[in-house]
Motif scaffolding. Structure first.
Motif, PDB file in Angstrom:
ATOM      1  N   ASP A 201       0.873 -13.882  16.263  1.00 54.13           N
ATOM      2  CA  ASP A 201       2.655 -13.679  16.478  1.00 54.13           C
ATOM      3  C   ASP A 201       3.212 -12.731  16.549  1.00 54.13           C
ATOM      4  N   PHE A 202       3.163 -12.203  18.045  1.00 54.29           N
ATOM      5  CA  PHE A 202       4.233 -10.722  18.302  1.00 54.29           C
ATOM      6  C   PHE A 202       4.986 -10.625  17.721  1.00 54.29           C
ATOM      7  N   ARG A 203       6.257 -11.566  17.289  1.00 51.18           N
ATOM      8  CA  ARG A 203       7.157 -11.458  17.013  1.00 51.18           C
ATOM      9  C   ARG A 203       7.039 -10.667  14.955  1.00 51.18           C
ATOM     10  N   VAL A 204       5.851 -10.666  14.544  1.00 53.62           N
ATOM     11  CA  VAL A 204       5.759 -10.017  13.288  1.00 53.62           C
ATOM     12  C   VAL A 204       6.222  -8.174  13.206  1.00 53.62           C
ATOM     13  N   PHE A 205       5.778  -7.622  14.624  1.00 51.27           N
ATOM     14  CA  PHE A 205       5.439  -6.931  14.739  1.00 51.27           C
ATOM     15  C   PHE A 205       7.214  -5.416  14.854  1.00 51.27           C
ATOM     16  N   GLY A 206       6.823  -5.224  13.182  1.00 52.35           N
ATOM     17  CA  GLY A 206       8.178  -4.281  13.209  1.00 52.35           C
ATOM     18  C   GLY A 206       8.452  -4.986  11.649  1.00 52.35           C
ATOM     19  N   ARG A 207       7.944  -6.018  11.490  1.00 52.36           N
ATOM     20  CA  ARG A 207       9.028  -6.382  10.974  1.00 52.36           C
ATOM     21  C   ARG A 207       8.503  -6.304   9.340  1.00 52.36           C
ATOM     22  N   TYR A 208       9.481  -6.669   7.665  1.00 52.99           N
ATOM     23  CA  TYR A 208       9.479  -6.513   6.494  1.00 52.99           C
ATOM     24  C   TYR A 208       8.016  -6.880   6.297  1.00 52.99           C
ATOM     25  N   GLY A 209       6.946  -6.671   5.145  1.00 52.61           N
ATOM     26  CA  GLY A 209       6.511  -7.731   4.404  1.00 52.61           C
ATOM     27  C   GLY A 209       5.019  -8.343   5.258  1.00 52.61           C
ATOM     28  N   GLY A 210       4.058  -8.524   4.228  1.00 53.59           N
ATOM     29  CA  GLY A 210       2.872  -8.682   5.697  1.00 53.59           C
ATOM     30  C   GLY A 210       1.746  -8.219   5.177  1.00 53.59           C
ATOM     31  N   MET A 211       1.235  -8.692   5.837  1.00 57.71           N
ATOM     32  CA  MET A 211      -0.615  -8.070   5.324  1.00 57.71           C
ATOM     33  C   MET A 211      -0.890  -7.012   6.555  1.00 57.71           C
ATOM     34  N   PRO A 212      -0.816  -5.830   6.941  1.00 58.56           N
ATOM     35  CA  PRO A 212      -0.941  -5.171   5.608  1.00 58.56           C
ATOM     36  C   PRO A 212       0.782  -4.553   5.553  1.00 58.56           C
ATOM     37  N   SER A 213       1.235  -4.332   4.685  1.00 58.80           N
ATOM     38  CA  SER A 213       1.957  -3.575   3.813  1.00 58.80           C
ATOM     39  C   SER A 213       2.202  -1.829   5.213  1.00 58.80           C
ATOM     40  N   ALA A 214       2.678  -1.953   6.533  1.00 60.53           N
ATOM     41  CA  ALA A 214       3.051  -0.785   7.143  1.00 60.53           C
ATOM     42  C   ALA A 214       3.787   0.804   6.755  1.00 60.53           C
ATOM     43  N   HIS A 215       4.256  -0.489   5.790  1.00 55.47           N
ATOM     44  CA  HIS A 215       4.656   1.286   4.802  1.00 55.47           C
ATOM     45  C   HIS A 215       3.983   1.831   3.555  1.00 55.47           C
ATOM     46  N   VAL A 216       2.793   1.645   3.841  1.00 56.85           N
ATOM     47  CA  VAL A 216       2.680   1.832   2.941  1.00 56.85           C
ATOM     48  C   VAL A 216       1.130   2.787   3.840  1.00 56.85           C
ATOM     49  N   ALA A 217       1.042   1.784   4.705  1.00 54.60           N
ATOM     50  CA  ALA A 217      -0.136   2.554   5.500  1.00 54.60           C
ATOM     51  C   ALA A 217       0.154   3.747   6.192  1.00 54.60           C
ATOM     52  N   THR A 218       1.587   3.439   6.550  1.00 57.79           N
ATOM     53  CA  THR A 218       2.221   5.042   7.286  1.00 57.79           C
ATOM     54  C   THR A 218       2.058   5.825   6.061  1.00 57.79           C
ATOM     55  N   THR A 219       2.469   6.103   4.914  1.00 57.72           N
ATOM     56  CA  THR A 219       2.687   7.318   4.234  1.00 57.72           C
ATOM     57  C   THR A 219       1.273   7.462   3.393  1.00 57.72           C
ATOM     58  N   SER A 220       0.512   6.455   3.370  1.00 54.80           N
ATOM     59  CA  SER A 220      -1.450   6.871   3.462  1.00 54.80           C
ATOM     60  C   SER A 220      -1.144   7.745   3.644  1.00 54.80           C
ATOM     61  N   ALA A 221      -1.490   7.297   4.994  1.00 53.47           N
ATOM     62  CA  ALA A 221      -1.813   8.118   6.078  1.00 53.47           C
ATOM     63  C   ALA A 221      -1.256   8.945   6.606  1.00 53.47           C
ATOM     64  N   LEU A 222      -0.233  10.321   5.554  1.00 56.23           N
ATOM     65  CA  LEU A 222       0.033  10.806   6.234  1.00 56.23           C
ATOM     66  C   LEU A 222      -0.007  11.058   4.819  1.00 56.23           C
ATOM     67  N   ALA A 223      -0.249  11.390   3.785  1.00 52.81           N
ATOM     68  CA  ALA A 223      -0.830  11.940   2.440  1.00 52.81           C
ATOM     69  C   ALA A 223      -2.375  12.302   2.719  1.00 52.81           C
ATOM     70  N   TRP A 224      -2.949  11.808   2.947  1.00 56.47           N
ATOM     71  CA  TRP A 224      -4.943  11.613   2.906  1.00 56.47           C
ATOM     72  C   TRP A 224      -4.749  12.866   3.859  1.00 56.47           C
ATOM     73  N   ALA A 225      -3.912  12.910   5.693  1.00 55.21           N
ATOM     74  CA  ALA A 225      -4.024  13.904   6.030  1.00 55.21           C
ATOM     75  C   ALA A 225      -3.407  15.257   6.136  1.00 55.21           C
ATOM     76  N   VAL A 226      -2.741  14.982   5.559  1.00 49.00           N
ATOM     77  CA  VAL A 226      -1.633  16.339   4.576  1.00 49.00           C
ATOM     78  C   VAL A 226      -2.756  16.732   3.512  1.00 49.00           C
ATOM     79  N   GLY A 227      -3.473  16.038   2.868  1.00 49.91           N
ATOM     80  CA  GLY A 227      -4.211  16.489   1.601  1.00 49.91           C
ATOM     81  C   GLY A 227      -5.880  17.470   2.749  1.00 49.91           C
ATOM     82  N   TYR A 228      -6.192  16.144   3.904  1.00 48.15           N
ATOM     83  CA  TYR A 228      -6.997  17.089   4.663  1.00 48.15           C
ATOM     84  C   TYR A 228      -7.068  18.043   5.523  1.00 48.15           C
ATOM     85  N   THR A 229      -6.315  17.849   5.796  1.00 51.11           N
ATOM     86  CA  THR A 229      -5.807  19.273   6.381  1.00 51.11           C
ATOM     87  C   THR A 229      -4.932  20.779   5.333  1.00 51.11           C
ATOM     88  N   THR A 230      -4.345  20.412   4.466  1.00 51.16           N
ATOM     89  CA  THR A 230      -4.045  21.947   4.084  1.00 51.16           C
ATOM     90  C   THR A 230      -4.625  21.982   2.405  1.00 51.16           C
TER      91      THR A 230
END
Length: 121
Positions: free
Chosen positions: A33-62
């Motif tokens: 369902d395209f309507r779930v794009f951008g909604r809160y909740g659901g699998m996987p957590s976009a908030h956690v995926a975003t901040t996890s990708a940020l934290a890991w990338a910062v760690g790998y680069t700095t």
């Protein structure tokens, strides 16, 4: 315009962007369902995926002992606690299960590894 080009060259920023987009696109595929794009909740957590990708990338680069990595890791911890704890207590329909958060974390890590390895502009 120069600031925008600077962000496009920032591997950590792009990793976070790709983490968010990957999580949102996976939600569309999982829920068919395209309507779930951008909604809160659901699998996987976009908030956690975003901040996890940020934290890991910062760690790998700095480096994982850098102050920047510490800041990104604390941001990830707060976001994760909010996603699985506080948000669920406020509105059960907008929170995440522990598994949704774990998958978001792992997706963010995978996106960061791929972004740091392959992203060049």
């Amino acid at each position: 315009m120069r600031w925008f080009l600077g962000l496009l060259k920032n591997v950590s920023f792009m990793s976070a962007f790709f983490g968010f987009m990957s999580a949102q696109l996976l939600k569309v595929i999982i829920y068919k369902d395209f309507r779930v794009f951008g909604r809160y909740g659901g699998m996987p957590s976009a908030h956690v995926a975003t901040t996890s990708a940020l934290a890991w990338a910062v760690g790998y680069t700095t480096g994982f002992s850098s102050p920047e990595t510490s800041i990104a890791a604390i941001f990830l911890a707060i976001t994760t606690a909010d996603a699985v704890g506080l948000r669920r207590n406020v509105d059960p329909n907008k929170g995440h299960t522990l598994m949704e958060v774990i998958y978001g974390f792992l997706l963010g890590w995978l996106v960061a590894v791929l972004t740091v390895k392959f992203y060049r502009i």
